[in-house]
Design a protein around this motif. Structure first.
Motif, PDB file in Angstrom:
ATOM      1  N   ASP A 100       0.831  -1.346   0.193  1.00 40.86           N
ATOM      2  CA  ASP A 100       0.055  -0.136  -0.062  1.00 40.86           C
ATOM      3  C   ASP A 100       0.711   1.241   0.040  1.00 40.86           C
ATOM      4  O   ASP A 100       0.602   2.156  -0.693  1.00 40.86           O
ATOM      5  N   LEU A 101       1.971   1.210   0.784  1.00 43.17           N
ATOM      6  CA  LEU A 101       2.849   2.327   0.827  1.00 43.17           C
ATOM      7  C   LEU A 101       3.575   2.692  -0.554  1.00 43.17           C
ATOM      8  O   LEU A 101       3.759   3.798  -0.936  1.00 43.17           O
ATOM      9  N   ILE A 102       3.950   1.423  -1.189  1.00 45.76           N
ATOM     10  CA  ILE A 102       4.524   1.523  -2.581  1.00 45.76           C
ATOM     11  C   ILE A 102       3.600   2.359  -3.502  1.00 45.76           C
ATOM     12  O   ILE A 102       3.919   2.918  -4.301  1.00 45.76           O
ATOM     13  N   ARG A 103       2.190   2.070  -3.353  1.00 46.30           N
ATOM     14  CA  ARG A 103       1.445   2.523  -4.237  1.00 46.30           C
ATOM     15  C   ARG A 103       1.075   4.074  -4.081  1.00 46.30           C
ATOM     16  O   ARG A 103       0.961   4.859  -4.999  1.00 46.30           O
ATOM     17  N   VAL A 104       1.061   4.343  -2.770  1.00 48.61           N
ATOM     18  CA  VAL A 104       1.307   5.607  -2.336  1.00 48.61           C
ATOM     19  C   VAL A 104       2.347   6.559  -2.968  1.00 48.61           C
ATOM     20  O   VAL A 104       2.290   7.681  -3.440  1.00 48.61           O
ATOM     21  N   LEU A 105       3.407   5.982  -2.786  1.00 50.81           N
ATOM     22  CA  LEU A 105       4.635   6.592  -3.343  1.00 50.81           C
ATOM     23  C   LEU A 105       4.900   6.637  -4.936  1.00 50.81           C
ATOM     24  O   LEU A 105       5.878   7.213  -5.197  1.00 50.81           O
ATOM     25  N   ALA A 106       4.242   5.769  -5.452  1.00 48.20           N
ATOM     26  CA  ALA A 106       4.371   5.659  -6.840  1.00 48.20           C
ATOM     27  C   ALA A 106       3.962   6.857  -7.619  1.00 48.20           C
ATOM     28  O   ALA A 106       4.357   6.885  -8.835  1.00 48.20           O
ATOM     29  N   ASP A 107       3.141   7.611  -7.498  1.00 51.21           N
ATOM     30  CA  ASP A 107       2.519   8.781  -7.862  1.00 51.21           C
ATOM     31  C   ASP A 107       3.877   9.736  -7.925  1.00 51.21           C
ATOM     32  O   ASP A 107       4.407  10.189  -6.862  1.00 51.21           O
ATOM     33  N   PRO A 108       4.075  10.486  -9.137  1.00 52.01           N
ATOM     34  CA  PRO A 108       5.279  10.974  -9.472  1.00 52.01           C
ATOM     35  C   PRO A 108       5.079  12.496  -8.410  1.00 52.01           C
ATOM     36  O   PRO A 108       6.153  12.790  -7.854  1.00 52.01           O
ATOM     37  N   LEU A 109       4.007  13.036  -8.259  1.00 47.64           N
ATOM     38  CA  LEU A 109       3.730  14.193  -7.362  1.00 47.64           C
ATOM     39  C   LEU A 109       4.068  14.063  -5.960  1.00 47.64           C
ATOM     40  O   LEU A 109       4.600  14.765  -5.311  1.00 47.64           O
TER      41      LEU A 109
ATOM     42  N   PHE B 210      -1.387  28.351   8.742  1.00 48.86           N
ATOM     43  CA  PHE B 210      -0.851  27.577   7.954  1.00 48.86           C
ATOM     44  C   PHE B 210      -0.545  25.998   8.390  1.00 48.86           C
ATOM     45  O   PHE B 210      -0.580  25.818   9.831  1.00 48.86           O
ATOM     46  N   THR B 211      -0.417  25.160   7.683  1.00 45.28           N
ATOM     47  CA  THR B 211      -0.091  23.765   8.354  1.00 45.28           C
ATOM     48  C   THR B 211       1.054  23.347   7.698  1.00 45.28           C
ATOM     49  O   THR B 211       1.333  23.410   6.189  1.00 45.28           O
ATOM     50  N   TYR B 212       2.068  23.038   8.417  1.00 48.40           N
ATOM     51  CA  TYR B 212       3.261  22.669   8.046  1.00 48.40           C
ATOM     52  C   TYR B 212       3.444  21.082   7.894  1.00 48.40           C
ATOM     53  O   TYR B 212       2.571  20.319   8.571  1.00 48.40           O
ATOM     54  N   TYR B 213       4.274  20.467   7.005  1.00 46.59           N
ATOM     55  CA  TYR B 213       4.039  19.091   6.701  1.00 46.59           C
ATOM     56  C   TYR B 213       5.536  18.810   6.800  1.00 46.59           C
ATOM     57  O   TYR B 213       6.624  19.305   6.465  1.00 46.59           O
ATOM     58  N   ARG B 214       5.876  17.522   7.641  1.00 42.64           N
ATOM     59  CA  ARG B 214       7.047  16.965   7.959  1.00 42.64           C
ATOM     60  C   ARG B 214       7.022  15.516   7.503  1.00 42.64           C
ATOM     61  O   ARG B 214       6.085  14.610   7.825  1.00 42.64           O
ATOM     62  N   LEU B 215       7.992  14.915   6.908  1.00 45.66           N
ATOM     63  CA  LEU B 215       8.562  13.803   6.524  1.00 45.66           C
ATOM     64  C   LEU B 215       8.634  12.956   7.719  1.00 45.66           C
ATOM     65  O   LEU B 215       9.184  13.074   8.692  1.00 45.66           O
ATOM     66  N   ARG B 216       8.067  11.569   7.854  1.00 43.40           N
ATOM     67  CA  ARG B 216       8.398  10.873   8.959  1.00 43.40           C
ATOM     68  C   ARG B 216       9.379   9.708   8.421  1.00 43.40           C
ATOM     69  O   ARG B 216       8.931   8.563   7.795  1.00 43.40           O
ATOM     70  N   PRO B 217      10.537   9.778   8.788  1.00 39.92           N
ATOM     71  CA  PRO B 217      11.791   9.209   8.166  1.00 39.92           C
ATOM     72  C   PRO B 217      11.486   7.673   8.841  1.00 39.92           C
ATOM     73  O   PRO B 217      12.015   6.634   8.070  1.00 39.92           O
ATOM     74  N   ASP B 218      10.857   7.428   9.767  1.00 36.68           N
ATOM     75  CA  ASP B 218      10.903   6.154  10.092  1.00 36.68           C
ATOM     76  C   ASP B 218       9.923   4.921   9.414  1.00 36.68           C
ATOM     77  O   ASP B 218      10.276   3.948   9.122  1.00 36.68           O
ATOM     78  N   VAL B 219       8.981   5.630   8.592  1.00 38.49           N
ATOM     79  CA  VAL B 219       8.245   4.996   7.650  1.00 38.49           C
ATOM     80  C   VAL B 219       8.949   4.669   6.573  1.00 38.49           C
ATOM     81  O   VAL B 219       8.843   3.580   6.011  1.00 38.49           O
ATOM     82  N   ILE B 220       9.744   5.642   6.021  1.00 39.01           N
ATOM     83  CA  ILE B 220      10.717   5.596   4.824  1.00 39.01           C
ATOM     84  C   ILE B 220      11.575   4.500   5.253  1.00 39.01           C
ATOM     85  O   ILE B 220      12.088   3.444   4.470  1.00 39.01           O
ATOM     86  N   GLU B 221      12.194   4.382   6.400  1.00 37.22           N
ATOM     87  CA  GLU B 221      13.189   3.380   6.740  1.00 37.22           C
ATOM     88  C   GLU B 221      12.559   1.912   6.638  1.00 37.22           C
ATOM     89  O   GLU B 221      13.377   1.092   6.362  1.00 37.22           O
ATOM     90  N   ALA B 222      11.364   1.909   7.258  1.00 38.53           N
ATOM     91  CA  ALA B 222      10.852   0.549   7.312  1.00 38.53           C
ATOM     92  C   ALA B 222      10.741  -0.076   6.104  1.00 38.53           C
ATOM     93  O   ALA B 222      10.787  -1.302   5.721  1.00 38.53           O
TER      94      ALA B 222
ATOM     95  N   PHE C  66      12.622  -3.703   1.289  1.00 34.55           N
ATOM     96  CA  PHE C  66      13.373  -3.670   0.257  1.00 34.55           C
ATOM     97  C   PHE C  66      14.706  -4.327   0.207  1.00 34.55           C
ATOM     98  O   PHE C  66      15.098  -5.247  -0.512  1.00 34.55           O
ATOM     99  N   ALA C  67      15.340  -4.078   1.429  1.00 34.01           N
ATOM    100  CA  ALA C  67      16.677  -4.761   1.715  1.00 34.01           C
ATOM    101  C   ALA C  67      16.569  -6.133   1.978  1.00 34.01           C
ATOM    102  O   ALA C  67      17.554  -7.037   1.477  1.00 34.01           O
ATOM    103  N   GLU C  68      15.694  -6.521   2.642  1.00 34.58           N
ATOM    104  CA  GLU C  68      15.483  -7.942   2.962  1.00 34.58           C
ATOM    105  C   GLU C  68      15.194  -8.826   1.479  1.00 34.58           C
ATOM    106  O   GLU C  68      15.695 -10.048   1.351  1.00 34.58           O
ATOM    107  N   LEU C  69      14.231  -8.097   0.594  1.00 37.30           N
ATOM    108  CA  LEU C  69      14.033  -8.848  -0.570  1.00 37.30           C
ATOM    109  C   LEU C  69      15.597  -8.851  -1.279  1.00 37.30           C
ATOM    110  O   LEU C  69      15.532  -9.860  -2.046  1.00 37.30           O
ATOM    111  N   ALA C  70      16.042  -7.965  -1.243  1.00 31.21           N
ATOM    112  CA  ALA C  70      17.463  -8.036  -2.070  1.00 31.21           C
ATOM    113  C   ALA C  70      18.348  -9.093  -1.533  1.00 31.21           C
ATOM    114  O   ALA C  70      19.217  -9.817  -2.259  1.00 31.21           O
ATOM    115  N   THR C  71      18.470  -9.291  -0.096  1.00 28.26           N
ATOM    116  CA  THR C  71      19.194 -10.330   0.547  1.00 28.26           C
ATOM    117  C   THR C  71      18.721 -11.673  -0.109  1.00 28.26           C
ATOM    118  O   THR C  71      19.260 -12.488  -0.304  1.00 28.26           O
TER     119      THR C  71
END
Length: 104
Positions: free
Chosen positions: A8-17, A67-79, A84-89
């Motif tokens: 699901d997360l891959i689908r969310v991030l697949a959109d170019p924008l 205003f509403t500020y947006y911040r990336l959650r690095p833990d989600v990206i790391e997970a 993907f690292a497990e798949l590569a291994t």
């Protein structure tokens, strides 16, 4: 192994924008106005993409006056990177063992 949450997360991030938004937020916390300027997207379109990213847990919000500020959650990206690292291994081990299923 990839879970349904990962796919699901891959689908969310697949959109170019949305991927562009994530890349911008990796460098700094931005409000919608900044993101409109950086992406060239219309505010309503951008807001819809930000909602999808927020609902997926990729970004978090911080209200600041009107205003509403947006911040990336690095833990989600790391997970996701870990999945993907497990798949590569696994793929490396499969290739090294020359494992393949025989055809019937």
């Amino acid at each position: 192994m990839m879970t349904s949450v990962d796919t699901d997360l891959i689908r969310v991030l697949a959109d170019p924008l949305r991927l562009k938004i994530v890349n911008l937020l990796a460098h700094e916390t931005l409000c919608t106005t900044h993101l409109v300027e950086e992406t060239g997207a219309k505010q309503t379109n951008l807001s819809n993409h930000l909602r999808v990213l927020r609902e997926a847990g990729v970004v978090e919000t911080e209200p600041c006056g009107r205003f509403t500020y947006y911040r990336l959650r690095p833990d989600v990206i790391e997970a996701l990177a870990g999945a993907f690292a497990e798949l590569a291994t696994t793929a490396r081990a499969t290739a090294a063992a020359d494992r393949k299923r025989s055809c019937p």
